[in-house]
Design a protein around this motif. Sequence first.
Motif, PDB file in Angstrom:
ATOM      1  N   TRP A 124       0.863  -1.190   0.000  1.00 18.05           N
ATOM      2  CA  TRP A 124       0.000   0.000   0.000  1.00 18.05           C
ATOM      3  C   TRP A 124       0.892   1.230   0.000  1.00 18.05           C
ATOM      4  O   TRP A 124       1.880   1.304   0.732  1.00 18.05           O
ATOM      5  CB  TRP A 124      -0.940  -0.010   1.202  1.00 18.05           C
ATOM      6  N   ASP A 125       0.553   2.208  -0.810  1.00 19.69           N
ATOM      7  CA  ASP A 125       1.445   3.351  -1.013  1.00 19.69           C
ATOM      8  C   ASP A 125       1.577   4.268   0.202  1.00 19.69           C
ATOM      9  O   ASP A 125       2.448   5.127   0.233  1.00 19.69           O
ATOM     10  CB  ASP A 125       1.059   4.148  -2.260  1.00 19.69           C
ATOM     11  N   ASP A 126       0.760   4.072   1.225  1.00 23.64           N
ATOM     12  CA  ASP A 126       0.904   4.871   2.443  1.00 23.64           C
ATOM     13  C   ASP A 126       1.751   4.159   3.506  1.00 23.64           C
ATOM     14  O   ASP A 126       1.924   4.667   4.607  1.00 23.64           O
ATOM     15  CB  ASP A 126      -0.460   5.265   3.004  1.00 23.64           C
ATOM     16  N   ARG A 143       5.104   0.405 -10.881  1.00 26.32           N
ATOM     17  CA  ARG A 143       3.919   1.203 -11.188  1.00 26.32           C
ATOM     18  C   ARG A 143       3.090   1.363  -9.916  1.00 26.32           C
ATOM     19  O   ARG A 143       3.238   0.605  -8.969  1.00 26.32           O
ATOM     20  CB  ARG A 143       3.092   0.570 -12.294  1.00 26.32           C
ATOM     21  N   VAL A 144       2.226   2.360  -9.927  1.00 21.26           N
ATOM     22  CA  VAL A 144       1.303   2.579  -8.818  1.00 21.26           C
ATOM     23  C   VAL A 144      -0.107   2.403  -9.352  1.00 21.26           C
ATOM     24  O   VAL A 144      -0.474   2.983 -10.374  1.00 21.26           O
ATOM     25  CB  VAL A 144       1.473   3.990  -8.199  1.00 21.26           C
ATOM     26  N   ARG A 146      -3.625   3.278  -8.684  1.00 25.63           N
ATOM     27  CA  ARG A 146      -4.374   4.260  -7.902  1.00 25.63           C
ATOM     28  C   ARG A 146      -5.775   3.754  -7.555  1.00 25.63           C
ATOM     29  O   ARG A 146      -6.490   3.229  -8.417  1.00 25.63           O
ATOM     30  CB  ARG A 146      -4.510   5.569  -8.681  1.00 25.63           C
ATOM     31  N   ASP A 147      -6.120   3.931  -6.291  1.00 20.98           N
ATOM     32  CA  ASP A 147      -7.478   3.648  -5.810  1.00 20.98           C
ATOM     33  C   ASP A 147      -7.988   2.284  -6.271  1.00 20.98           C
ATOM     34  O   ASP A 147      -9.090   2.155  -6.784  1.00 20.98           O
ATOM     35  CB  ASP A 147      -8.433   4.755  -6.257  1.00 20.98           C
ATOM     36  N   TRP A 156      -7.603   2.974  -1.415  1.00 22.29           N
ATOM     37  CA  TRP A 156      -6.258   2.452  -1.208  1.00 22.29           C
ATOM     38  C   TRP A 156      -5.564   2.329  -2.562  1.00 22.29           C
ATOM     39  O   TRP A 156      -6.133   1.785  -3.508  1.00 22.29           O
ATOM     40  CB  TRP A 156      -6.310   1.086  -0.535  1.00 22.29           C
ATOM     41  N   SER A 157      -4.334   2.817  -2.625  1.00 24.73           N
ATOM     42  CA  SER A 157      -3.503   2.696  -3.822  1.00 24.73           C
ATOM     43  C   SER A 157      -2.344   1.762  -3.510  1.00 24.73           C
ATOM     44  O   SER A 157      -1.794   1.783  -2.406  1.00 24.73           O
ATOM     45  CB  SER A 157      -2.961   4.058  -4.255  1.00 24.73           C
TER      46      SER A 157
END
Length: 175
Positions: A124-126, A143-144, A146-147, A156-157
């Motif tokens: 998770w990016d956070d 890569r990310v 998103r959502d 959550w990304s």
Amino acid sequence: MVELRDFTPSDGRLLVAWIDGPVELWTWSGHNFSWPFDEGQLAQYVAESATPLRQSWMAVDPADDRVVGHLSLRIDAANASGRLGRVLVAPEARGKGYGAAMLTQALDAGFGELGLEQIELGVWDDNANAIRLYEGLGFACDRVLRDVAEFAGKPWSAMQMILPRRVWVADAASA
């Protein structure tokens, strides 16, 4: 600093004890498990871990035989790749270097005895601490997404990270 041993059915009680709520379970496993994390879900995970498609380990501190963490590697033999996941350090062992030590052991096994050419993971990016740890081991963001999910009232990304064997070998040679 740690040794990895195979995950066994009796280890499930530790995982349950280390996860204290639905958000922590989601952070650890995404949509793979649901709260409350129960014996049925553990039995399914144990069965999956006993196949050639997944290697799951418990990390043990050899100084006192204390179990300090868990992680698994899903194996795609056809593509010589693996996906690291379900990384969890025991709450009382966090911040003491066990995460890096157990990941290093798993990466050595993946690129060594399992003969993988690349290992990837999703985080998770956070989760800044985990991202910093993975980057320190040589993983790079691929890569990310998103959502990709909504949980606990928020989007959550997920960051997808990758570590090729050549990077792991080069980093090991320079250390």
